[in-house]
Design a protein around this motif. Structure first.
Motif, mmCIF file in Angstrom:
data_model
loop_
_atom_site.group_PDB
_atom_site.id
_atom_site.type_symbol
_atom_site.label_atom_id
_atom_site.label_comp_id
_atom_site.label_asym_id
_atom_site.label_seq_id
_atom_site.Cartn_x
_atom_site.Cartn_y
_atom_site.Cartn_z
ATOM 1 N N PRO A 131 2.962 -0.687 14.102
ATOM 2 C CA PRO A 131 3.911 0.022 13.242
ATOM 3 C C PRO A 131 3.411 -0.071 11.797
ATOM 4 O O PRO A 131 3.196 -1.169 11.290
ATOM 5 C CB PRO A 131 5.227 -0.738 13.439
ATOM 6 C CG PRO A 131 4.826 -2.112 13.869
ATOM 7 C CD PRO A 131 3.483 -1.998 14.545
ATOM 8 N N ALA A 132 3.205 1.062 11.161
ATOM 9 C CA ALA A 132 2.663 1.076 9.794
ATOM 10 C C ALA A 132 3.369 2.146 8.976
ATOM 11 O O ALA A 132 2.749 2.910 8.232
ATOM 12 C CB ALA A 132 1.154 1.330 9.829
ATOM 13 N N GLY B 285 6.122 1.422 7.022
ATOM 14 C CA GLY B 285 6.960 0.798 5.997
ATOM 15 C C GLY B 285 6.552 1.244 4.605
ATOM 16 O O GLY B 285 5.481 1.825 4.409
ATOM 17 N N LYS C 122 2.329 -0.935 1.192
ATOM 18 C CA LYS C 122 1.584 -2.193 1.368
ATOM 19 C C LYS C 122 0.379 -2.066 2.310
ATOM 20 O O LYS C 122 -0.699 -2.569 2.022
ATOM 21 C CB LYS C 122 2.578 -3.233 1.894
ATOM 22 C CG LYS C 122 1.991 -4.547 2.277
ATOM 23 C CD LYS C 122 3.070 -5.578 2.477
ATOM 24 C CE LYS C 122 3.878 -5.407 3.748
ATOM 25 N NZ LYS C 122 4.783 -6.547 3.972
ATOM 26 N N GLN C 123 0.575 -1.372 3.432
ATOM 27 C CA GLN C 123 -0.486 -1.331 4.450
ATOM 28 C C GLN C 123 -1.744 -0.601 3.986
ATOM 29 O O GLN C 123 -2.786 -0.694 4.611
ATOM 30 C CB GLN C 123 0.044 -0.734 5.762
ATOM 31 C CG GLN C 123 0.588 0.669 5.680
ATOM 32 C CD GLN C 123 2.053 0.701 5.250
ATOM 33 O OE1 GLN C 123 2.531 -0.184 4.556
ATOM 34 N NE2 GLN C 123 2.769 1.734 5.655
ATOM 35 N N GLY D 118 9.932 5.518 11.825
ATOM 36 C CA GLY D 118 11.392 5.566 11.743
ATOM 37 C C GLY D 118 11.893 4.838 10.515
ATOM 38 O O GLY D 118 11.102 4.355 9.694
ATOM 39 N N ALA D 119 13.220 4.706 10.424
ATOM 40 C CA ALA D 119 13.843 4.089 9.243
ATOM 41 C C ALA D 119 13.691 2.574 9.239
ATOM 42 O O ALA D 119 13.829 1.935 8.205
ATOM 43 C CB ALA D 119 15.314 4.459 9.203
ATOM 44 N N SER D 120 13.427 1.982 10.394
ATOM 45 C CA SER D 120 13.227 0.531 10.483
ATOM 46 C C SER D 120 11.991 0.272 11.330
ATOM 47 O O SER D 120 11.499 1.174 12.032
ATOM 48 C CB SER D 120 14.435 -0.127 11.165
ATOM 49 O OG SER D 120 14.501 0.321 12.510
ATOM 50 N N ARG D 121 11.523 -0.980 11.270
ATOM 51 C CA ARG D 121 10.370 -1.342 12.106
ATOM 52 C C ARG D 121 10.700 -1.104 13.581
ATOM 53 O O ARG D 121 9.887 -0.566 14.333
ATOM 54 C CB ARG D 121 10.046 -2.818 11.854
ATOM 55 C CG ARG D 121 8.867 -3.347 12.619
ATOM 56 C CD ARG D 121 8.688 -4.825 12.293
ATOM 57 N NE ARG D 121 7.514 -5.384 12.937
ATOM 58 C CZ ARG D 121 7.433 -5.655 14.235
ATOM 59 N NH1 ARG D 121 8.465 -5.422 15.018
ATOM 60 N NH2 ARG D 121 6.330 -6.156 14.742
ATOM 61 N N SER E 87 10.421 2.510 14.379
ATOM 62 C CA SER E 87 9.019 2.964 14.396
ATOM 63 C C SER E 87 8.345 2.565 15.709
ATOM 64 O O SER E 87 7.619 3.359 16.310
ATOM 65 C CB SER E 87 8.238 2.370 13.218
ATOM 66 O OG SER E 87 8.740 2.844 11.994
ATOM 67 N N ASP F 17 1.962 -6.175 13.382
ATOM 68 C CA ASP F 17 2.247 -5.691 12.023
ATOM 69 C C ASP F 17 0.971 -5.290 11.290
ATOM 70 O O ASP F 17 0.003 -6.066 11.278
ATOM 71 C CB ASP F 17 2.894 -6.804 11.183
ATOM 72 C CG ASP F 17 4.302 -7.113 11.618
ATOM 73 O OD1 ASP F 17 4.954 -6.229 12.193
ATOM 74 O OD2 ASP F 17 4.747 -8.252 11.377
ATOM 75 N N ALA F 18 1.029 -4.154 10.618
ATOM 76 C CA ALA F 18 -0.099 -3.745 9.768
ATOM 77 C C ALA F 18 -0.311 -4.760 8.652
ATOM 78 O O ALA F 18 -1.397 -4.861 8.084
ATOM 79 C CB ALA F 18 0.181 -2.369 9.180
ATOM 80 N N ALA F 19 0.727 -5.503 8.319
ATOM 81 C CA ALA F 19 0.673 -6.438 7.190
ATOM 82 C C ALA F 19 0.143 -7.812 7.582
ATOM 83 O O ALA F 19 0.270 -8.764 6.812
ATOM 84 C CB ALA F 19 2.068 -6.563 6.587
ATOM 85 N N LYS G 120 1.873 -12.965 7.296
ATOM 86 C CA LYS G 120 2.249 -11.606 6.861
ATOM 87 C C LYS G 120 2.120 -11.491 5.343
ATOM 88 O O LYS G 120 2.767 -12.225 4.603
ATOM 89 C CB LYS G 120 3.672 -11.273 7.299
ATOM 90 C CG LYS G 120 4.043 -9.834 6.942
ATOM 91 C CD LYS G 120 5.164 -9.291 7.775
ATOM 92 C CE LYS G 120 6.495 -9.815 7.321
ATOM 93 N NZ LYS G 120 7.605 -9.110 7.957
HETATM 94 O O1 C5P Z 1 8.141 -4.804 5.744
HETATM 95 P P1 C5P Z 1 7.547 -5.700 6.779
HETATM 96 O O2 C5P Z 1 6.332 -6.432 6.282
HETATM 97 O O3 C5P Z 1 8.518 -6.566 7.481
HETATM 98 O O4 C5P Z 1 7.006 -4.691 7.902
HETATM 99 C C1 C5P Z 1 6.391 -5.137 9.089
HETATM 100 C C2 C5P Z 1 5.633 -3.966 9.714
HETATM 101 O O5 C5P Z 1 6.539 -2.957 10.132
HETATM 102 C C3 C5P Z 1 4.650 -3.305 8.738
HETATM 103 O O6 C5P Z 1 3.457 -3.027 9.444
HETATM 104 C C4 C5P Z 1 5.388 -2.039 8.332
HETATM 105 O O7 C5P Z 1 4.534 -0.977 7.943
HETATM 106 C C5 C5P Z 1 6.140 -1.694 9.616
HETATM 107 N N1 C5P Z 1 7.344 -0.844 9.396
HETATM 108 C C6 C5P Z 1 7.438 0.385 10.035
HETATM 109 N N2 C5P Z 1 8.508 1.198 9.814
HETATM 110 C C7 C5P Z 1 9.491 0.837 8.961
HETATM 111 C C8 C5P Z 1 9.421 -0.432 8.320
HETATM 112 C C9 C5P Z 1 8.331 -1.253 8.563
HETATM 113 O O8 C5P Z 1 6.526 0.744 10.799
HETATM 114 N N3 C5P Z 1 10.489 1.678 8.749
#
Ligand code: C5P
Length: 230
Positions: free
Chosen positions: A11-12, A14, A25-26, A84-87, A90, A112-114, A214
């Motif tokens: 998931p990337a 965010g 960030k990613q 999506g709107a949240s991890r 996504s 996580d991409a991070a 992370k």
């Molecule tokens: O923000 P955080 O570091 O917790 O995000 C963890 C991972 O989830 C990241 O790779 C981020 O890009 C991804 N993510 C996502 N969709 C979102 C929020 C976060 O894919 N809406």
């Protein structure tokens, strides 16, 4: 029945504002490459991984350049514009988008991409430990610090017993059908294991590494670069 395969799902999508950068960030440069490129390169080079999927937002303006600059990812990585709107959303959107390409019993490693510090040996350790597991599991680290629960005035409300506490990392690895079902049913979980736990199952904790932390705050960048340049 076919032998289950292993797929990576990153998931990337965010926006990652806590690092203070103007780009998500990613895509921040880390040791000469966007953070996400490190993760994709690691999975693409892993012989146990059949294919890599990365979920970005529908209006992502960076992934095309990243892929164009990385010929070694061609054919190994598929970009899904289904963020999506949240991890959680996504990841679920990504799972639904790859439905035709995977079997119900295939394993999905969500990462996580991070967390650019992931290594080949951590992927291998996770897969070999969990390959025969009925539930699946995740990389995690035993907590070494004494933990305090704070109140709204930043005063200690309670010391939390640290024995048996682990800090969850990724990859988190579950079979496609179980993970999809868990994420559809779960309401606002922050990781895949949390969704699987809500089904009454107990994911297995597999010891990860501090280098797989992370990247979240500005001071994390130098530490991540140190590990990546090792
Ligand atoms: O923000 P955080 O570091 O917790 O995000 C963890 C991972 O989830 C990241 O790779 C981020 O890009 C991804 N993510 C996502 N969709 C979102 C929020 C976060 O894919 N809406």
């Amino acid at each position: 029945m076919n032998t289950p395969r292993y797929f990576a799902l990153i998931p990337a999508a965010g926006v990652g504002t806590r690092l203070g950068a103007t780009i998500p960030k990613q895509y921040m440069q880390l040791a000469g490459q966007p953070m996400l490129a490190h993760v994709l390169t690691t999975f693409a080079a892993a012989s146990l991984i059949s294919h890599v999927f990365v979920v970005v937002s529908a209006d992502d303006g960076y992934i095309a350049d990243l892929m164009a600059a990385a010929p070694h990812l061609q054919g190994r990585v598929t970009v899904l514009f289904h963020g999506g709107a949240s991890r959680q959303e996504s990841v679920l959107n990504g799972l639904q988008a790859i439905r035709q390409q995977v079997d119900e019993e295939d394993w999905i490693l969500v990462h996580d991409a991070a967390r650019p510090g992931l290594t080949q040996s951590l992927i291998q350790h996770l897969i070999t430990t969990l390959g025969g597991d009925l539930v699946g599991g995740l990389l995690a680290l035993p907590v070494v610090d004494t933990l305090k629960r704070g109140d709204q005035n930043a005063r200690v409300a309670q010391t939390v017993e640290r024995a048996a506490l682990w800090a969850a990392q990724t990859p988190q690895m579950f079979r496609y059908s179980l993970l999809t079902r868990a994420l559809i049913l779960a309401d606002a979980v922050t990781d895949e294991a949390g969704a699987v736990e809500l089904l009454g199952l107990q994911p297995r904790l597999v010891e990860g590494s501090p280098r797989n932390f992370k990247v979240t705050l500005p001071h994390d960048v130098a530490l991540a670069e140190m590990f990546l340049k090792e």
